[in-house]
Design an enzyme around this catalytic site. Structure first.
Site: not given
Length: 407
Positions: A190, A276, A402, A407
């Site tokens: 992973t 995500e 993504n 940032s």
């Protein structure tokens, strides 16, 4: 074998710490962790198959090839990937700093980094972090929690586990933590995984056990189809449980493998479920394939299908996308023998029998697809082999995360 409380400090002789060093300006989260073994430990590792390998991967391959480690230093925020010779020197310098702080050889210090690619490590910050962490090391549950939090990036929660088993008449413990949420399509392991055990085992059998376990766990996970430059799974075995050293593939070795497989299966599922933006874990079980490789290819093709992932997000029993993903996988099977059942805590529903749709209830199917864990059971009726893969649904939030990752 039983699950117990804790993470990387659960096994005898291990201490850890997690803290904020300040690698990424303007952030407040913990961003560095350290693990230390009281005694030198036999070590093994598996690493990314991406041709573009981060500096920590190159350093760790050298350490694990030598076979002995005593500490790990992990940073988040900056991946130290695509940083050339300077990146490798920074990885080596991190190990040197930790070796001096812990009074051990730098050649026994493993390093791991995760974060944005293309930036070099701020070594003044890393140096301060190493010094701070070396004075914080403890063996308690809270320290393990702190370390598990410190290695996260876009993960939504820490991922750690501990198991006890009996080997050679002694209680042997495994404690582990990992991180991974995006850029997950491993071809070895992973994003980052750390497994600490007090078992006594030879280097060659530790290597063999880890590589075998990886094939059925971390290598069966995908979130987004991207294989990271930093993928690393490390295992350390310091022998402090006092079991007779495992040097043969006997009953003790089988018990060791069983515990390692349980640890890695748990961590792999945690990563898939925390993909995500994900709202649910998607598990695919392929049964009765003609061989193990066919089962693995089919299972992974299904969990990596973006259209299937979207259907899981929408609670849409669009079984055609599953059968389609199987068809382009490259594996050989008879489509007219395939049965597909969807399952969850809400029950099961058969969608396909002998390669064609059943007269299923769409509302019932949507209900079954609603919980946090959804399972596709695919029977190809062609043999005795089986495999399981884990992924997640594809949501709007994946793109949001993504689109502004740097940032």
């Amino acid at each position: 074998m039983k699950q117990i409380e804790g993470g990387v400090t659960a096994a005898k002789g291990y201490t850890t710490a997690g803290t904020r060093a300040g690698i990424k300006k303007g952030k407040t989260n913990k961003d560095m962790a350290m693990i230390f073994s009281e005694k030198p430990a036999v070590t093994a590792g598996t690493f990314t198959k991406n041709l573009v390998k981060a500096a920590p991967v190159l350093w760790d391959k050298k350490v694990t090839d030598a076979g002995v480690a005593q500490a790990v230093v992990i940073n988040t925020g900056i991946a130290n990937a695509c940083t050339g010779q300077a990146g490798y020197e920074n990885a080596a310098e991190t190990a040197k700093l930790a070796g001096e702080a812990l009074n051990i050889s730098s050649d026994t210090v493993l390093v791991a980094s995760t974060g944005v690619i293309g930036f070099t490590l701020p070594m003044d910050v890393i140096a301060d972090g190493v010094k701070k962490l070396s004075g914080m090391l403890k063996s308690d549950v809270q320290s393990a929690q702190d370390a598990a939090e410190a290695i996260l990036t876009t993960d939504t929660h820490p991922k750690q586990i501990a198991y006890e088993t009996t080997i050679g008449g002694k209680t042997v413990t495994f404690g582990a933590m990992c991180k991974g949420s995006g850029m997950i399509h491993p071809n070895m392991g992973t994003m980052l995984g750390f497994i600490m055990t007090d078992a006594a085992i030879s280097k060659n059998l530790l290597d063999k056990a880890l590589k075998g376990s990886i094939e059925d766990t971390f290598n069966m996970v995908s979130v987004d189809g991207d294989t990271s430059t930093n993928d690393t799974v490390l295992v350390m075995a310091n022998g402090m449980a006092g079991n007779p050293e495992i040097t043969e593939e006997n009953e003790d070795y089988e018990a060791f493998k069983e515990a390692l497989l349980a640890v890695n299966t748990y961590l792999a599922k945690q990563i898939a479920g925390d993909g995500e933006g994900a709202s649910r874990l998607f598990e695919v079980q392929v049964k009765h394939a003609k061989d193990k490789q066919t089962a693995k290819v089919l299972a992974k093709s299904i969990i990596t299908s973006n259209l299937t992932k979207c259907a899981i997000f929408g609670k849409d029993a669009n079984w055609g996308r599953i059968l389609c993903a199987m068809g382009y996988s490259g594996a050989q099977f008879d489509p007219l023998k395939v049965d597909i059942v969807m399952a969850s805590e809400k029950g099961e529903i058969a969608l396909v029998g002998n390669g064609v749709a059943t007269a299923f209830d769409e509302e019932k199917a949507a209900e079954i697809l609603s919980p946090d864990v959804v399972i596709a059971k695919v029977d190809v009726r062609d043999g005795d082999a089986e495999a399981t893969a884990w992924g997640c649904d594809l949501t709007y939030d994946y793109v949001k995360i993504n689109a502004d990752y740097r940032s």
